[in-house]
Design a protein around this motif. Sequence first.
Motif, PDB file in Angstrom:
ATOM      1  N   GLU A 236      -0.772   2.236  -3.488  1.00  0.00           N
ATOM      2  CA  GLU A 236      -1.603   2.593  -2.335  1.00  0.00           C
ATOM      3  C   GLU A 236      -2.290   3.940  -2.547  1.00  0.00           C
ATOM      4  O   GLU A 236      -3.454   4.116  -2.202  1.00  0.00           O
ATOM      5  CB  GLU A 236      -0.757   2.607  -1.070  1.00  0.00           C
ATOM      6  CG  GLU A 236      -0.300   1.219  -0.635  1.00  0.00           C
ATOM      7  CD  GLU A 236       0.704   1.249   0.511  1.00  0.00           C
ATOM      8  OE1 GLU A 236       0.742   0.275   1.278  1.00  0.00           O
ATOM      9  OE2 GLU A 236       1.455   2.240   0.614  1.00  0.00           O
ATOM     10  N   ILE A 237      -1.555   4.888  -3.135  1.00  0.00           N
ATOM     11  CA  ILE A 237      -2.151   6.188  -3.462  1.00  0.00           C
ATOM     12  C   ILE A 237      -3.303   5.997  -4.449  1.00  0.00           C
ATOM     13  O   ILE A 237      -4.372   6.601  -4.314  1.00  0.00           O
ATOM     14  CB  ILE A 237      -1.093   7.150  -4.038  1.00  0.00           C
ATOM     15  CG1 ILE A 237      -0.057   7.529  -2.975  1.00  0.00           C
ATOM     16  CG2 ILE A 237      -1.752   8.394  -4.616  1.00  0.00           C
ATOM     17  CD1 ILE A 237      -0.602   8.377  -1.844  1.00  0.00           C
ATOM     18  N   GLN A 238      -3.087   5.130  -5.435  1.00  0.00           N
ATOM     19  CA  GLN A 238      -4.129   4.874  -6.416  1.00  0.00           C
ATOM     20  C   GLN A 238      -5.372   4.274  -5.767  1.00  0.00           C
ATOM     21  O   GLN A 238      -6.512   4.598  -6.120  1.00  0.00           O
ATOM     22  CB  GLN A 238      -3.620   3.928  -7.507  1.00  0.00           C
ATOM     23  CG  GLN A 238      -4.597   3.688  -8.643  1.00  0.00           C
ATOM     24  CD  GLN A 238      -5.065   4.983  -9.291  1.00  0.00           C
ATOM     25  OE1 GLN A 238      -4.251   5.815  -9.696  1.00  0.00           O
ATOM     26  NE2 GLN A 238      -6.375   5.175  -9.390  1.00  0.00           N
ATOM     27  N   GLN A 239      -5.152   3.403  -4.771  1.00  0.00           N
ATOM     28  CA  GLN A 239      -6.286   2.806  -4.069  1.00  0.00           C
ATOM     29  C   GLN A 239      -7.051   3.863  -3.281  1.00  0.00           C
ATOM     30  O   GLN A 239      -8.284   3.816  -3.192  1.00  0.00           O
ATOM     31  CB  GLN A 239      -5.788   1.688  -3.137  1.00  0.00           C
ATOM     32  CG  GLN A 239      -6.880   0.885  -2.464  1.00  0.00           C
ATOM     33  CD  GLN A 239      -7.750   0.105  -3.438  1.00  0.00           C
ATOM     34  OE1 GLN A 239      -7.430  -0.001  -4.620  1.00  0.00           O
ATOM     35  NE2 GLN A 239      -8.855  -0.427  -2.957  1.00  0.00           N
ATOM     36  N   ILE A 240      -6.339   4.838  -2.729  1.00  0.00           N
ATOM     37  CA  ILE A 240      -6.998   5.935  -2.015  1.00  0.00           C
ATOM     38  C   ILE A 240      -7.843   6.754  -2.979  1.00  0.00           C
ATOM     39  O   ILE A 240      -8.981   7.130  -2.672  1.00  0.00           O
ATOM     40  CB  ILE A 240      -5.948   6.812  -1.303  1.00  0.00           C
ATOM     41  CG1 ILE A 240      -5.354   6.044  -0.106  1.00  0.00           C
ATOM     42  CG2 ILE A 240      -6.563   8.131  -0.832  1.00  0.00           C
ATOM     43  CD1 ILE A 240      -4.162   6.691   0.520  1.00  0.00           C
ATOM     44  N   PHE A 241      -7.295   7.026  -4.189  1.00  0.00           N
ATOM     45  CA  PHE A 241      -8.088   7.709  -5.210  1.00  0.00           C
ATOM     46  C   PHE A 241      -9.360   6.918  -5.522  1.00  0.00           C
ATOM     47  O   PHE A 241     -10.449   7.472  -5.641  1.00  0.00           O
ATOM     48  CB  PHE A 241      -7.269   7.888  -6.495  1.00  0.00           C
ATOM     49  CG  PHE A 241      -6.430   9.128  -6.521  1.00  0.00           C
ATOM     50  CD1 PHE A 241      -7.019  10.386  -6.518  1.00  0.00           C
ATOM     51  CD2 PHE A 241      -5.045   9.054  -6.568  1.00  0.00           C
ATOM     52  CE1 PHE A 241      -6.245  11.538  -6.558  1.00  0.00           C
ATOM     53  CE2 PHE A 241      -4.270  10.205  -6.601  1.00  0.00           C
ATOM     54  CZ  PHE A 241      -4.868  11.448  -6.593  1.00  0.00           C
ATOM     55  N   THR A 242      -9.214   5.606  -5.640  1.00  0.00           N
ATOM     56  CA  THR A 242     -10.336   4.758  -6.044  1.00  0.00           C
ATOM     57  C   THR A 242     -11.483   4.806  -5.053  1.00  0.00           C
ATOM     58  O   THR A 242     -12.644   4.977  -5.425  1.00  0.00           O
ATOM     59  CB  THR A 242      -9.873   3.297  -6.217  1.00  0.00           C
ATOM     60  OG1 THR A 242      -8.894   3.231  -7.264  1.00  0.00           O
ATOM     61  CG2 THR A 242     -11.040   2.383  -6.568  1.00  0.00           C
ATOM     62  N   VAL A 243     -11.182   4.663  -3.771  1.00  0.00           N
ATOM     63  CA  VAL A 243     -12.257   4.537  -2.776  1.00  0.00           C
ATOM     64  C   VAL A 243     -12.752   5.878  -2.248  1.00  0.00           C
ATOM     65  O   VAL A 243     -13.792   5.928  -1.589  1.00  0.00           O
ATOM     66  CB  VAL A 243     -11.806   3.657  -1.579  1.00  0.00           C
ATOM     67  CG1 VAL A 243     -11.389   2.284  -2.058  1.00  0.00           C
ATOM     68  CG2 VAL A 243     -10.689   4.322  -0.781  1.00  0.00           C
ATOM     69  N   SER A 244     -12.032   6.968  -2.512  1.00  0.00           N
ATOM     70  CA  SER A 244     -12.403   8.253  -1.907  1.00  0.00           C
ATOM     71  C   SER A 244     -13.017   9.239  -2.877  1.00  0.00           C
ATOM     72  O   SER A 244     -13.740  10.152  -2.465  1.00  0.00           O
ATOM     73  CB  SER A 244     -11.168   8.907  -1.279  1.00  0.00           C
ATOM     74  OG  SER A 244     -10.266   9.329  -2.294  1.00  0.00           O
ATOM     75  N   GLY A 245     -12.725   9.115  -4.162  1.00  0.00           N
ATOM     76  CA  GLY A 245     -13.170  10.123  -5.108  1.00  0.00           C
ATOM     77  C   GLY A 245     -12.337  11.386  -5.035  1.00  0.00           C
ATOM     78  O   GLY A 245     -12.739  12.444  -5.540  1.00  0.00           O
ATOM     79  N   ALA A 246     -11.162  11.310  -4.408  1.00  0.00           N
ATOM     80  CA  ALA A 246     -10.295  12.485  -4.242  1.00  0.00           C
ATOM     81  C   ALA A 246      -9.770  12.972  -5.585  1.00  0.00           C
ATOM     82  O   ALA A 246      -9.556  12.190  -6.517  1.00  0.00           O
ATOM     83  CB  ALA A 246      -9.134  12.152  -3.319  1.00  0.00           C
ATOM     84  N   GLN A 247      -9.569  14.271  -5.676  1.00  0.00           N
ATOM     85  CA  GLN A 247      -8.914  14.865  -6.838  1.00  0.00           C
ATOM     86  C   GLN A 247      -7.516  15.365  -6.490  1.00  0.00           C
ATOM     87  O   GLN A 247      -6.742  15.701  -7.382  1.00  0.00           O
ATOM     88  CB  GLN A 247      -9.759  16.019  -7.377  1.00  0.00           C
ATOM     89  CG  GLN A 247     -11.098  15.570  -7.933  1.00  0.00           C
ATOM     90  CD  GLN A 247     -10.938  14.576  -9.071  1.00  0.00           C
ATOM     91  OE1 GLN A 247     -10.419  14.916 -10.126  1.00  0.00           O
ATOM     92  NE2 GLN A 247     -11.389  13.341  -8.859  1.00  0.00           N
ATOM     93  N   LEU A 248      -7.212  15.407  -5.208  1.00  0.00           N
ATOM     94  CA  LEU A 248      -5.868  15.773  -4.757  1.00  0.00           C
ATOM     95  C   LEU A 248      -5.579  15.013  -3.471  1.00  0.00           C
ATOM     96  O   LEU A 248      -6.378  15.042  -2.538  1.00  0.00           O
ATOM     97  CB  LEU A 248      -5.767  17.284  -4.492  1.00  0.00           C
ATOM     98  CG  LEU A 248      -4.459  17.793  -3.863  1.00  0.00           C
ATOM     99  CD1 LEU A 248      -3.266  17.510  -4.767  1.00  0.00           C
ATOM    100  CD2 LEU A 248      -4.553  19.294  -3.566  1.00  0.00           C
ATOM    101  N   VAL A 249      -4.449  14.309  -3.441  1.00  0.00           N
ATOM    102  CA  VAL A 249      -4.007  13.579  -2.254  1.00  0.00           C
ATOM    103  C   VAL A 249      -2.659  14.151  -1.834  1.00  0.00           C
ATOM    104  O   VAL A 249      -1.754  14.306  -2.665  1.00  0.00           O
ATOM    105  CB  VAL A 249      -3.880  12.062  -2.528  1.00  0.00           C
ATOM    106  CG1 VAL A 249      -3.339  11.340  -1.302  1.00  0.00           C
ATOM    107  CG2 VAL A 249      -5.234  11.478  -2.920  1.00  0.00           C
TER     108      VAL A 249
END
Length: 515
Positions: A236-249
């Motif tokens: 789920e964290i990886q999916q958040i990285f994928t759709v957001s472009g985040a560098q830190l979650v």
Amino acid sequence: MKSESVLQKQFISLGFRVDGRTFSVENSAGERLKIRPKTCQLLLVLMENHQQILSKERLLSLVWPNVVVDEQVVFQSIKEIRQLFHPHDVIKTLPTQGYQWVAPVKSKANLNNISVKLTTAVVTACLLLGSITYLVLNDPQTRSELKSHAQAKLEGSVVILPTQNLIAGNGHDWVRLGFMDQLIQRLPSEPSFGVLQTDYVLEVINRAGLSLSSTSTKSPDVTGDVAAKGMFSDSEIQQIFTVSGAQLVVASRLMGTPHDYQLSYNLYWPQKTMQGAIFGTDTHVLLDEFSARIKRLVGSDVVLDSQGYHTDFYDEMMGRALELKLQGEYESAISLLQALVLQAPHNMTAHRVLIELLLSQAQFGQAENLLEKSIPIATSLGNHHELIRLRYLHALLAAMRQSFTLAVSRADEVIELAQQHRDWLYLAYSTDLKGHIAMKNTQFDTAHALYHEAKSYHQILRCPVGEATSWLNLAKLAKQRNAMERYNESLDNARYIAQTRALTSILNEINESEK
């Protein structure tokens, strides 16, 4: 048997967990179920004396001692317990004799001792970790290297996820979004990165196909590993990285009891993870310490005035309204927000989200009336975060009414204010709006420059939705100018981002544009 003894125990039956210390019931999925305190106490007594027959009189004396009540309260509580455990048959009624718990029961006694041992172990570990962290972060050379590394590496956006609340009772319902929002306010955006705001993070969670409501229901075993992973799985964290472009979650959860809190957290970068815990007696102290740790890691030196923090997300009604909005239940969300605005007239987030929904439903008159009331309030409160958004909606309203000169003038005011506070998202939105107006007025060169400028702001956040949308806008502009080579190039860029970032809505829009 004294009824007080059951208040120190935990019982497990048919996968349900009943905790005597917190008067709480969880099902096998870890979801906390609703139950009245007295009903829960009656449940605890029945489970403590499973396979025994307890008369109504005995139950009344144990659960309602020194209180004159009608025996109907026993009937009602028994009914509620049966509904809770449905379809399992857990209570047998023996006419003229009483009630008997017939389902298998396991009990865990001396939970206080277990908790003390567990807490001691965690405290010891965290003190050691804290000592190491202190030594590392306070060594001048190491601190300088860490700051340099953070500034070199962190480019993009920071996503703070809702905080998982594991404090019993409803006195901490505000934690899920309130704690998250307060942390976001304590982490200002910088030239190389931006901290995504609360309601945008909720959109990211929704875009990732995750459920906001589920973040408040998961709960670990009290004897389990309290420092284990947070409320979201690695996938789920990886999916958040994928759709957001985040560098830190950032994921966190609050545990313990009032005035004896433990904040556990996981920090996720694309290639590494860091875990930690903070202990304290006050939630605001925890927030200050947590934000200080994150700011050190991202190399931020900005100090914020704690008096300026707003508490718009402390009301769980706000969270429910946002959930309804994300689910497309606009009428229900509008009704809830209208009630919240009356109840909390200084809740600028409620004002703004209500205005957004009114505009989406073409209720321009109501939106304008509320804007005229909201902007002066936000100004007087010094709430620049919401003032930027309200002024943007004011500009958008003018554009929707075809008052383009007024819309551009208002958008320029938003851009000036957003630049002061490094609000990259609304710099992008306002510049993009000006681009749409320029395109509408056939000022194609101006529109081209504005769309590229908006894209540059989205790139600071590494926002895939913003970048893909900017490329799509450039493609539409090129098509209108009959520049087909540029059209195909821009469309290919938009499609590549949308495909690699699983942005279904953007892909659908691209497909529509090709028809």
